[in-house]
Design an enzyme around this catalytic site. Sequence first.
Site, PDB file in Angstrom:
ATOM      1  CB  CYS A 367      37.298  41.537  41.136  1.00 48.65           C
ATOM      2  SG  CYS A 367      35.865  42.077  41.921  1.00 48.65           S
ATOM      3  CD  GLU A 369      38.919  44.708  38.221  1.00 48.52           C
ATOM      4  OE1 GLU A 369      37.954  43.674  38.385  1.00 48.52           O
ATOM      5  OE2 GLU A 369      39.104  45.324  39.344  1.00 48.52           O
TER       6      GLU A 369
END
Length: 722
Positions: A367, A369
């Site tokens: 997502c 990171e």
Amino acid sequence: ELIVGERGPSPAATPTYPELCCHTTEDLDVIAGRDRITFEVDEKTRGDLEEHVIPHWQGKSIRDRIFDAMTPRWTACYEAGIFTEFMEQRAPGHTVADDKIYRTGMRDLVDNIRERRREIEVAGGDSHRRLEQLRAMEISAEAIITFARRHCEKARRMAGEEPDAKRRAELLRIAEVTHRVPAHPPRDFWEALQAYWFIHLGVITEMNTWDSFSPGRLDQHLYPFYREDLARGSLTEDLARELLGCFWIKFNNQPAPPKVGITLEESGTYTDFANINIGGLKPDGSDGVNDLSYILLDTVEEMQLTQPSSNVQVSKKNPDRFLRAACRVIRRGMGQPSVFNADAVMTELLRMGKSIEDARRGGTSGCVETGAFGREAYILTGYFNLPKILEIALNDGIDPRTGEPVGAQTGPATGFSSMEDVFDAFERQLRHFLDIKLRGNDEIERLYAHEMPSPFLSLLVDDCIDTAMDYNAGGARYNTRYIQGVGIGTLADSLSALAHHVFEEGTFSPAELLSLLTGNFQGSDAARELLRNRTPRYGNDDDRADSLMVRAFNIFFDAVDGRPTACGGDYRINMLPTTCHVYFGSVTGATPDGRCAGRPLSEGISPVQGMDRKGPTAVLKSAGKMDHLRTGGTLLNQKFTPGVVEGDGLEGLVKLIRSYFRMDGHHVQFNIVDAQTLRKAQENPAEHADLIVRVAGYSDYFNNLDASLQEEIIARTEHGSL
């Protein structure tokens, strides 16, 4: 096909991994019978599972062993929805390729492994485990070479039977490519794409990883091949675009393996989160945008698929032309690409101890990171329900949903006389639950290190060969474990309601507010509306609320950051929910901001749905007060009506992003859609089958989302101007 290879026997087919999570026959019925996110299971497969697989693996899978190893306190917290655990059904993931696979073939890696084995054997000592690890890595490398060779042989057979000259030439070219890679380094653009794809299949076939595997900085990795092939006339731009389109389709044909229970609730999607980085910086710190960056953006726009996910890494050194091109794709309304602050990402990685070259080569995956591509094992360990912790703090360690004493005894809220008392109780509860979770994490990490190695993935990550240690056992150059905070917007607004209405205005006593929450505001509509509409809200550039958000964030950061892991790494935080804000909301009672029990929490670092009322610039200014540089990623969603970004609005979007990134914001993504369109899609799904929306760190088909998640997206504030 021009790019070949599948994980399953056909596109959109996927294996299960009973050694990780042994699905029961009841699970198969649930998986096949769900309204959305279904998997069909044929009778032969079902029979094999019932007769052979389930009897062997049930009770012995990693999932079974995890739950057996956890303490009763851990299990109680997990079942209460205080935290989740990523690896109870899926293995560590989020890893991203660097450029070594374009410079180094599998044969080269086998040579490196054999040399390292000789060194260890000469040194002697207690080396059995390291030698076995290297042997497993060598077997894995040989396996992917064999896998590619089978495609080569099949392509040659098909070419011999193919009457069409054009297709016969394509098949012979496929045979040539798959004979070369990944045994040897690719020599051209086509071989480079195919080499990556075989490597990708190796990773996701070996283990059911979270967030799949990602190609990293695809434009920078492929650009030397593209430039040189064009110069010698062996590639045209049209063929390059066709190959990239085929490459995109391969990702879209690889759904995430089936999930059940809480893991399905926290990530209810087919999408496997492969994420392509575009733009950013080169290792020398210069502008990383090139001609291929724009072609990749064109591919995203043309293919209009949910995966692979794509993002642009935007540095102050990148030209506005690049960001403008990305915004033109964004306004098509697919939720792609998302936008990251490359300078912030680099700073985050430096803060965590990476070298500057490794930080510049890094980026984002899954997502939002951050990680050092090709050099880091960065693993998400589960979500942390921040509003639920406040709820338990207000109830002296009791979960009011069940009446069970799951937390620490911090005193009844009826005795709180100031926000200092609230924050003291919140911090004590947070550290209490964090200690429980991290002790569980350590057991799980040791279990994976000893019982579930990933030798193929270890081939691809520095320094696993040199250390002769597995990726899951701390063999990588850098090892990071993330805990994801969820619901910071709901938490901030709840703290603001307590500060404003209880301790400043005295509108309610602590006992009166607790009574409202316990009763879920039944018969108290006026009080609920007061809390909803007369509370300073995060997302409106109001320091009264934003300062409380910052304080809560700092408590979470201080409690987690830098704590050691079982395999020699460090714990860090990031702020994202996937779809867990819906699940966490379902197990969290009414909150002081006027949210009713069971309703979704705020997602990412976004404001509470519908409560950001002063426009997108106010949202960004509020979010910018968080210290993103101390995280490993934050997720911010914004929703605009399509007219906002038409014409000159595109330039406004460019400036909005640049402004947020000057405040060190980490990430922002956009839904370009209005609520009316989404309502029509609910009413007539068949007429909107291709409607794609941004959910959290990924895009998905609106009609694949369950009703609660659809409603949450509709409820997000819809900005009609910049």
